[in-house]
Design a protein around this motif. Structure first.
Motif, PDB file in Angstrom:
ATOM      1  N   HIS A  56     -12.835  12.557  -3.238  1.00 54.84           N
ATOM      2  CA  HIS A  56     -14.179  12.591  -3.803  1.00 54.84           C
ATOM      3  C   HIS A  56     -14.813  11.211  -3.655  1.00 54.84           C
ATOM      4  O   HIS A  56     -14.105  10.199  -3.585  1.00 54.84           O
ATOM      5  CB  HIS A  56     -14.129  12.961  -5.289  1.00 54.84           C
ATOM      6  N   PRO A  57     -16.147  11.146  -3.645  1.00 52.75           N
ATOM      7  CA  PRO A  57     -16.801   9.829  -3.658  1.00 52.75           C
ATOM      8  C   PRO A  57     -16.389   9.035  -4.891  1.00 52.75           C
ATOM      9  O   PRO A  57     -16.152   9.605  -5.948  1.00 52.75           O
ATOM     10  CB  PRO A  57     -18.291  10.180  -3.697  1.00 52.75           C
ATOM     11  N   LEU A  58     -16.295   7.743  -4.744  1.00 52.98           N
ATOM     12  CA  LEU A  58     -15.905   6.872  -5.856  1.00 52.98           C
ATOM     13  C   LEU A  58     -17.023   6.842  -6.893  1.00 52.98           C
ATOM     14  O   LEU A  58     -18.173   6.539  -6.563  1.00 52.98           O
ATOM     15  CB  LEU A  58     -15.641   5.460  -5.327  1.00 52.98           C
ATOM     16  N   GLY A  67      -5.404   1.429 -14.616  1.00 57.99           N
ATOM     17  CA  GLY A  67      -4.483   1.793 -13.554  1.00 57.99           C
ATOM     18  C   GLY A  67      -3.622   0.632 -13.093  1.00 57.99           C
ATOM     19  O   GLY A  67      -3.693  -0.477 -13.621  1.00 57.99           O
ATOM     20  N   ILE A  68      -2.775   0.899 -12.088  1.00 57.40           N
ATOM     21  CA  ILE A  68      -1.899  -0.111 -11.504  1.00 57.40           C
ATOM     22  C   ILE A  68      -2.392  -0.397 -10.080  1.00 57.40           C
ATOM     23  O   ILE A  68      -2.441   0.511  -9.249  1.00 57.40           O
ATOM     24  CB  ILE A  68      -0.436   0.373 -11.464  1.00 57.40           C
ATOM     25  N   PRO A  69      -2.795  -1.654  -9.797  1.00 52.14           N
ATOM     26  CA  PRO A  69      -3.312  -1.975  -8.461  1.00 52.14           C
ATOM     27  C   PRO A  69      -2.198  -2.222  -7.454  1.00 52.14           C
ATOM     28  O   PRO A  69      -1.159  -2.783  -7.779  1.00 52.14           O
ATOM     29  CB  PRO A  69      -4.128  -3.253  -8.712  1.00 52.14           C
ATOM     30  N   LEU A  70      -2.421  -1.801  -6.216  1.00 56.89           N
ATOM     31  CA  LEU A  70      -1.495  -2.057  -5.108  1.00 56.89           C
ATOM     32  C   LEU A  70      -2.317  -2.518  -3.913  1.00 56.89           C
ATOM     33  O   LEU A  70      -3.388  -1.974  -3.630  1.00 56.89           O
ATOM     34  CB  LEU A  70      -0.728  -0.779  -4.730  1.00 56.89           C
ATOM     35  N   ASP A  71      -1.826  -3.534  -3.187  1.00 61.88           N
ATOM     36  CA  ASP A  71      -2.617  -4.026  -2.060  1.00 61.88           C
ATOM     37  C   ASP A  71      -2.452  -3.115  -0.848  1.00 61.88           C
ATOM     38  O   ASP A  71      -1.633  -2.198  -0.836  1.00 61.88           O
ATOM     39  CB  ASP A  71      -2.268  -5.475  -1.726  1.00 61.88           C
ATOM     40  N   GLU A 102     -13.763   4.102   1.252  1.00 62.43           N
ATOM     41  CA  GLU A 102     -13.379   4.140  -0.153  1.00 62.43           C
ATOM     42  C   GLU A 102     -13.557   5.558  -0.686  1.00 62.43           C
ATOM     43  O   GLU A 102     -14.316   6.363  -0.140  1.00 62.43           O
ATOM     44  CB  GLU A 102     -14.230   3.167  -0.971  1.00 62.43           C
ATOM     45  N   GLY A 103     -12.845   5.862  -1.761  1.00 62.86           N
ATOM     46  CA  GLY A 103     -12.954   7.197  -2.341  1.00 62.86           C
ATOM     47  C   GLY A 103     -12.002   7.342  -3.512  1.00 62.86           C
ATOM     48  O   GLY A 103     -11.147   6.483  -3.763  1.00 62.86           O
ATOM     49  N   LEU A 104     -12.162   8.433  -4.220  1.00 60.02           N
ATOM     50  CA  LEU A 104     -11.276   8.752  -5.327  1.00 60.02           C
ATOM     51  C   LEU A 104     -10.399   9.927  -4.898  1.00 60.02           C
ATOM     52  O   LEU A 104     -10.888  11.051  -4.754  1.00 60.02           O
ATOM     53  CB  LEU A 104     -12.074   9.114  -6.585  1.00 60.02           C
ATOM     54  N   TYR A 105      -9.129   9.649  -4.662  1.00 59.96           N
ATOM     55  CA  TYR A 105      -8.193  10.670  -4.196  1.00 59.96           C
ATOM     56  C   TYR A 105      -7.472  11.271  -5.398  1.00 59.96           C
ATOM     57  O   TYR A 105      -6.939  10.551  -6.230  1.00 59.96           O
ATOM     58  CB  TYR A 105      -7.199  10.054  -3.207  1.00 59.96           C
ATOM     59  N   ARG A 106      -7.453  12.581  -5.445  1.00 54.87           N
ATOM     60  CA  ARG A 106      -6.884  13.302  -6.589  1.00 54.87           C
ATOM     61  C   ARG A 106      -5.736  14.183  -6.105  1.00 54.87           C
ATOM     62  O   ARG A 106      -5.942  15.180  -5.421  1.00 54.87           O
ATOM     63  CB  ARG A 106      -7.961  14.157  -7.260  1.00 54.87           C
ATOM     64  N   MET A 107      -4.509  13.784  -6.460  1.00 52.42           N
ATOM     65  CA  MET A 107      -3.326  14.558  -6.082  1.00 52.42           C
ATOM     66  C   MET A 107      -2.888  15.418  -7.250  1.00 52.42           C
ATOM     67  O   MET A 107      -2.773  14.940  -8.377  1.00 52.42           O
ATOM     68  CB  MET A 107      -2.186  13.637  -5.661  1.00 52.42           C
ATOM     69  N   VAL A 108      -2.633  16.691  -6.990  1.00 49.02           N
ATOM     70  CA  VAL A 108      -2.169  17.619  -8.028  1.00 49.02           C
ATOM     71  C   VAL A 108      -0.788  18.135  -7.646  1.00 49.02           C
ATOM     72  O   VAL A 108      -0.597  18.689  -6.571  1.00 49.02           O
ATOM     73  CB  VAL A 108      -3.143  18.799  -8.210  1.00 49.02           C
ATOM     74  N   VAL A 109       0.172  17.896  -8.538  1.00 46.37           N
ATOM     75  CA  VAL A 109       1.552  18.344  -8.348  1.00 46.37           C
ATOM     76  C   VAL A 109       1.766  19.566  -9.239  1.00 46.37           C
ATOM     77  O   VAL A 109       1.377  19.557 -10.411  1.00 46.37           O
ATOM     78  CB  VAL A 109       2.547  17.224  -8.725  1.00 46.37           C
ATOM     79  N   VAL A 415       0.282  18.447 -12.837  1.00 48.41           N
ATOM     80  CA  VAL A 415       0.065  17.022 -13.075  1.00 48.41           C
ATOM     81  C   VAL A 415      -0.919  16.482 -12.042  1.00 48.41           C
ATOM     82  O   VAL A 415      -0.754  16.714 -10.836  1.00 48.41           O
ATOM     83  CB  VAL A 415       1.393  16.245 -12.984  1.00 48.41           C
ATOM     84  N   ALA A 416      -1.942  15.791 -12.514  1.00 42.30           N
ATOM     85  CA  ALA A 416      -2.951  15.218 -11.628  1.00 42.30           C
ATOM     86  C   ALA A 416      -2.841  13.694 -11.645  1.00 42.30           C
ATOM     87  O   ALA A 416      -2.691  13.085 -12.691  1.00 42.30           O
ATOM     88  CB  ALA A 416      -4.347  15.651 -12.054  1.00 42.30           C
ATOM     89  N   ILE A 417      -2.919  13.104 -10.453  1.00 38.15           N
ATOM     90  CA  ILE A 417      -2.867  11.657 -10.312  1.00 38.15           C
ATOM     91  C   ILE A 417      -4.070  11.224  -9.484  1.00 38.15           C
ATOM     92  O   ILE A 417      -4.285  11.740  -8.378  1.00 38.15           O
ATOM     93  CB  ILE A 417      -1.569  11.212  -9.610  1.00 38.15           C
ATOM     94  N   GLU A 418      -4.852  10.306 -10.010  1.00 41.74           N
ATOM     95  CA  GLU A 418      -6.028   9.832  -9.303  1.00 41.74           C
ATOM     96  C   GLU A 418      -5.761   8.459  -8.703  1.00 41.74           C
ATOM     97  O   GLU A 418      -5.181   7.582  -9.355  1.00 41.74           O
ATOM     98  CB  GLU A 418      -7.231   9.765 -10.244  1.00 41.74           C
ATOM     99  N   ILE A 419      -6.194   8.288  -7.457  1.00 44.80           N
ATOM    100  CA  ILE A 419      -6.002   7.037  -6.725  1.00 44.80           C
ATOM    101  C   ILE A 419      -7.355   6.576  -6.200  1.00 44.80           C
ATOM    102  O   ILE A 419      -7.976   7.267  -5.386  1.00 44.80           O
ATOM    103  CB  ILE A 419      -5.026   7.229  -5.545  1.00 44.80           C
ATOM    104  N   ALA A 420      -7.806   5.433  -6.680  1.00 49.98           N
ATOM    105  CA  ALA A 420      -9.062   4.856  -6.175  1.00 49.98           C
ATOM    106  C   ALA A 420      -8.723   3.981  -4.976  1.00 49.98           C
ATOM    107  O   ALA A 420      -7.930   3.045  -5.077  1.00 49.98           O
ATOM    108  CB  ALA A 420      -9.744   4.048  -7.267  1.00 49.98           C
ATOM    109  N   ARG A 421      -9.323   4.298  -3.827  1.00 50.43           N
ATOM    110  CA  ARG A 421      -9.076   3.513  -2.606  1.00 50.43           C
ATOM    111  C   ARG A 421     -10.296   2.660  -2.293  1.00 50.43           C
ATOM    112  O   ARG A 421     -11.438   3.154  -2.264  1.00 50.43           O
ATOM    113  CB  ARG A 421      -8.776   4.433  -1.426  1.00 50.43           C
ATOM    114  N   ASN A 422     -10.056   1.370  -2.071  1.00 50.65           N
ATOM    115  CA  ASN A 422     -11.130   0.448  -1.747  1.00 50.65           C
ATOM    116  C   ASN A 422     -11.311   0.347  -0.233  1.00 50.65           C
ATOM    117  O   ASN A 422     -10.459   0.794   0.545  1.00 50.65           O
ATOM    118  CB  ASN A 422     -10.827  -0.941  -2.330  1.00 50.65           C
ATOM    119  N   LYS A 423     -12.413  -0.255   0.199  1.00 53.51           N
ATOM    120  CA  LYS A 423     -12.715  -0.359   1.628  1.00 53.51           C
ATOM    121  C   LYS A 423     -11.667  -1.162   2.382  1.00 53.51           C
ATOM    122  O   LYS A 423     -11.451  -0.941   3.578  1.00 53.51           O
ATOM    123  CB  LYS A 423     -14.096  -0.990   1.818  1.00 53.51           C
ATOM    124  N   ASP A 424     -11.000  -2.100   1.705  1.00 53.68           N
ATOM    125  CA  ASP A 424      -9.975  -2.904   2.384  1.00 53.68           C
ATOM    126  C   ASP A 424      -8.618  -2.215   2.433  1.00 53.68           C
ATOM    127  O   ASP A 424      -7.641  -2.787   2.920  1.00 53.68           O
ATOM    128  CB  ASP A 424      -9.842  -4.273   1.713  1.00 53.68           C
TER     129      ASP A 424
END
Length: 435
Positions: A56-58, A67-71, A102-109, A415-424
């Motif tokens: 989805h759009p951010l 959240g927990i940031p990861l490079d 960039e975007g908001l990724y939503r994973m559903v387990v 269970v839903a997990i959201e991941i915000a992805r940045n342009k970098d």
């Protein structure tokens, strides 16, 4: 995302191994309801866990501090980047949706997998509107449109198979349906979502304990809080090392952190046994005096009482232990990279059961307390003073509120997990919640 009924959202079906299921996905657009049905069917029919991933759009306003940031160089971010790049080559919908970078990724387990991971990790919030009802609100998703149309992304090269960060994946095809084999991506997303969820609960417990201790001035309990919260540094470092596929060493201090958490859990077990014994000794169907209750549950009629501090200390120990269990499961899964998700689920389940039982038993104590009827303190005087009446009413109200939101046997949900992805390419993984 705005509430646009014509919004198009690509959705991937991610398998954690070779799957053999009837052709269910196809290439036709789906509604949110149809996607939910598909998840349920896949959970029943597939031999291996299958997750879905939407982009989805951010949203304009996103609280990344939760959240927990990861490079971008982290394995999770790399796997996600590979999925995006390779899927865009074969799908115009995926290419359009991911073009911004960039975007908001939503994973559903699926719920069946969530049950393997321990029911207490992600617990639905009880609804006050209907008895037994639950809320299914996903945090940070206020910008996601409910009326979006979901388009399956199929026949795309995968993001990384069962072999690790550098591996390439195949596509498990059954009929016309294509499932991307991406066990590392699913494993890491679930691990980070569960870890973030446990850390969020830790933060809440610390806030409550701090507030309570300011009123109590209890040095011994303050020391318990400090020792537990001091474990966070070692756990954070161990999380970073494992998610970079490194090895845990003694220098991280995780062993001492685990020892402190185990001591706190043992204290919680002892206190729980005393609470249960005290409740068992109360006369059935009779009102209980506040003084009698306070002997076993000190300060139960006071918002800042010792009993409530003990509850929050137990919640803190459980939250920290859940993070440690996730770390241990990830380490165990990485030892055998050919069978990531099964090892991960198996390692999690065994230790989670003890925590689930402890958490459920504490919830049972709170339910029993909230159902008690309070009686005035014994006195030769036939009438009560106004102050005594006020205290009795406040105590009764506070006691009944102990049961608010308590779910002793909560249903297992997706269970839903959201991941915000940045342009970098860097990402922020938010706490896992009920879908």
């Amino acid at each position: 995302m705005t509430d646009d009924r014509k919004a198009i959202v690509p959705v991937w079906t991610l398998a954690t191994g070779d799957v053999r299921v009837p052709a269910l996905v196809g290439d036709e657009p789906m509604t949110a309801e149809r996607l939910a049905e598909l998840r349920s069917v896949l959970a029943v029919l597939a031999d291996e866990p299958i997750a879905t991933l939407e982009v989805h759009p951010l949203p304009d306003k996103l609280d990344r501090s939760r959240g927990i940031p990861l490079d971008a160089a982290s394995p999770l971010a790399e796997h996600l980047s590979k999925l995006i790049t390779q899927s865009a080559r074969g799908s115009s919908v995926a290419a359009t949706a991911t073009a911004a970078g960039e975007g908001l990724y939503r994973m559903v387990v699926p719920a069946k997998v969530a049950a393997q991971l321990g029911q207490g990790i992600v617990r639905p919030m009880a609804s006050k509107v209907a008895a037994g009802g639950i809320h299914g609100v996903l945090v940070n998703s206020t910008g996601i449109a409910a009326q979006a149309t979901f388009v399956p992304v199929g026949k795309a090269a995968a993001a990384g198979a069962v072999g690790g960060a550098g591996a390439t994946a195949g596509v498990a095809v059954a009929g016309s349906a294509a499932f991307t084999v991406a066990a590392p991506l699913v494993l890491m997303a679930v691990a980070m979502g569960l870890s973030a969820n446990a850390d969020h609960k830790r933060q809440q417990a610390i806030e409550h304990i701090t507030e309570l201790l300011e009123q109590l001035h209890e040095q011994k309990l303050d020391d318990e809080r400090s020792e537990l919260d001091g474990c966070r540094d070692a756990i954070d470092k161990a999380t970073a090392v494992l998610l970079d596929q490194g090895k845990l060493g003694v220098s991280l201090g995780l062993d001492s952190a685990v020892h402190a958490i185990s001591k706190a859990l043992a204290a919680a077990d002892r206190r729980l046994a005393k609470w249960q014994s005290a409740l068992d000794k109360l006369p059935d169907g009779k009102a209980v005096e506040i003084g009698t209750l306070n002997k076993s549950f000190p300060g139960v009629d006071d918002h800042g009482g010792t009993f409530r501090t003990h509850l929050e200390l137990a919640a803190l120990a459980i939250a920290l232990k859940r993070r440690v269990i996730v770390l241990q499961a990830v380490e165990h899964a990485q030892i055998d990279p050919g069978n990531l998700f099964e090892n991960f689920a198996r390692a999690l389940k065994a230790d989670q059961q003890r925590l689930d039982k402890l958490e459920s038993s504490i919830a049972g104590v709170l339910e029993r307390l909230s159902a008690l009827e309070l009686a005035r303190t014994s006195s030769l005087l036939p009438l009560m003073h106004i102050g005594d009446v006020d205290r009795l009413l406040r105590a009764a109200n506070g006691l009944h509120k102990l049961g608010d939101g308590v779910m002793v046997n909560s249903p297992t949900t997706d269970v839903a997990i959201e991941i915000a992805r940045n342009k970098d390419g860097s990402v922020v993984v938010f706490p896992a919640l009920p879908a």
